[in-house]
Design an enzyme around this catalytic site. Structure first.
Site, PDB file in Angstrom:
ATOM      1  N   GLY A   8       0.791  -1.088  -0.070  1.00 14.32           N
ATOM      2  CA  GLY A   8       0.166  -0.037  -0.110  1.00 14.32           C
ATOM      3  C   GLY A   8       0.668   1.060  -0.102  1.00 14.32           C
ATOM      4  O   GLY A   8       0.483   2.365   0.635  1.00 14.32           O
ATOM      5  N   GLN A  12      -1.217   7.899   1.406  1.00 13.58           N
ATOM      6  CA  GLN A  12      -0.861   8.982   2.160  1.00 13.58           C
ATOM      7  C   GLN A  12       0.607   8.841   2.951  1.00 13.58           C
ATOM      8  O   GLN A  12       1.572   9.693   2.494  1.00 13.58           O
ATOM      9  CB  GLN A  12      -1.677   9.746   2.804  1.00 13.58           C
ATOM     10  N   ARG A  36      -2.080  -0.085  -7.475  1.00 13.91           N
ATOM     11  CA  ARG A  36      -2.124   0.585  -8.963  1.00 13.91           C
ATOM     12  C   ARG A  36      -0.392   1.010  -9.079  1.00 13.91           C
ATOM     13  O   ARG A  36       0.338   1.082  -8.101  1.00 13.91           O
ATOM     14  CB  ARG A  36      -2.616   1.980  -8.798  1.00 13.91           C
ATOM     15  N   TYR A 140     -13.716   1.285  10.785  1.00 16.62           N
ATOM     16  CA  TYR A 140     -12.382   1.549  10.633  1.00 16.62           C
ATOM     17  C   TYR A 140     -11.807   1.442  12.229  1.00 16.62           C
ATOM     18  O   TYR A 140     -10.763   0.680  12.247  1.00 16.62           O
ATOM     19  CB  TYR A 140     -12.124   3.314  10.325  1.00 16.62           C
TER      20      TYR A 140
HETATM   21  C1  AKB Z   1      -9.017   9.117   9.615  1.00 13.21           C
HETATM   22  O1  AKB Z   1      -9.269  10.285  10.048  1.00 13.21           O
HETATM   23  O2  AKB Z   1      -9.747   8.422   9.624  1.00 13.21           O
HETATM   24  C2  AKB Z   1      -7.329   8.828   9.993  1.00 13.21           C
HETATM   25  C3  AKB Z   1      -6.975   8.556  11.192  1.00 13.21           C
HETATM   26  C4  AKB Z   1      -7.137   9.517  12.293  1.00 13.21           C
HETATM   27  O3  AKB Z   1      -6.866   7.378  11.643  1.00 13.21           O
HETATM   28  N1  AKB Z   1      -6.554   9.997   9.242  1.00 13.21           N
END
Ligand code: AKB
Length: 317
Positions: A8, A12, A36, A140
């Site tokens: 990856g 960023q 990619r 997440y």
């Molecule tokens: C997000 O905002 O999802 C990320 C993080 C703080 O993990 N930048």
């Protein structure tokens, strides 16, 4: 000398971590991969197109390049993850599990980023401790907590050297973030220079931890080089350098661009996520166990970001 695989690498963190690691460990020793083609990374060292969800191909790259350390940087970020939670789980956990499994088979160390997003509304808000309640409410965050536990499991069960950092929002002037809740703290600099104003999707009064990219890169290398005998924790370390609200960063930008205007169009998803995250983390374990110490605060970061973004936008004209 380490032989590093970055999975990856086009994102960023990877687009800046790759050249940073190549400068330290030698171009030929840092193999960048991404789903990619990435021209910039391919021009400065070995690069391969690799789908992190394909463990056979990952194992073949590791064997061919005699890799001993894997940096898994694949992730859908917090806000975009809420649009398709099933896909976020599949990508984030699939890439991590493949990295750990390939590392187990080929005896590699593994670094993978965690996040302030691993905390949730029931975690202590101020000075959030290293070891505390972690019940995130985003997919997440759930992936990050699971990833931390999996990293510790592979260390405990298989003796793998797994290490990780809970990153704040990363501010950088090279590659734009995409789909995160903290993205506003990067976009604001671009818009301040382009248009002198910015419409912020995060509420004006919400504090979140942020870090400037040079500190983030330094932290990764320092942790991976740290003496394992000193590490009581592995997955994952709180680090901190600055915490601010949108109002505070806007005021800092106004010190350089007095006419800068900030308005708000708060996104309900980012509103909920940002309010569920800590105001600021306690990073004393990282300081004690591997000597973490940031160099960049908001004032220095703002000065540097405005100058770098201005140069970049000028060059693009
Ligand atoms: C997000 O905002 O999802 C990320 C993080 C703080 O993990 N930048």
């Amino acid at each position: 000398m380490k032989r590093i695989l970055i999975v990856g690498a086009g994102g960023q963190i990877g687009s800046e971590l790759t050249p940073y690691l190549r400068a330290i460990y030698g171009e030929a020793n840092v193999v960048a991969t991404d789903v990619r083609e990435c021209k910039a990374l391919a021009e400065t060292g070995p690069f391969e197109v690799l789908d992190a969800l394909n463990p056979t191909n990952m194992a073949s790259v590791v064997a061919r390049h005699r890799i001993d350390t894997i940096f898994n940087l694949v992730a859908l970020l917090s806000a975009v993850g809420e649009r398709n939670p099933q896909m976020a789980w599949g990508v984030n956990m699939g890439a991590l599990l493949n990295s750990l499994e390939v590392a187990r088979q080929h005896h590699c160390a593994v670094f993978t980023p965690s996040s302030i997003g691993a905390f949730g509304p029931s975690s202590p808000k101020d000075g959030t401790p290293q070891d505390t309640i972690m019940q995130p409410t985003t997919i997440y965050g759930i992936c990050k907590v699971t990833g931390e536990l999996l990293g510790n499991y592979y260390a405990h069960k298989y003796g793998l050297d797994t290490r990780s950092i809970r990153f704040p929002g990363i501010i950088s002037n090279k590659t734009l973030p995409g789909g995160g809740t903290t993205d506003y703290a990067v976009e604001i600099y671009y818009e301040a220079i382009r248009h002198g104003r910015y419409t912020c999707a995060v509420p004006h009064d919400v504090y979140m931890d942020m870090i400037y990219m040079p500190d983030a890169l330094k932290a990764v290398v320092e942790l991976m080089e740290a003496d394992p005998a000193r590490l009581r924790h592995r997955n994952s370390f709180n680090i901190a350098s600055m915490s601010f609200t949108p109002e505070i960063i806007a005021a800092e930008i106004r010190r350089h661009i007095p006419t800068f205007e900030m308005t708000y169009d708060v996104d309900p998803v980012k509103d909920e996520i940002s309010r569920s995250w800590p105001n600021y983390l306690d990073d004393s374990c990282a300081r004690e166990e591997w000597g973490w110490k940031p160099d960049w605060d908001l004032a220095r970061t703002t000065e540097d970001m405005l100058a770098a973004v201005r140069r970049k936008l000028e060059a693009e004209k």
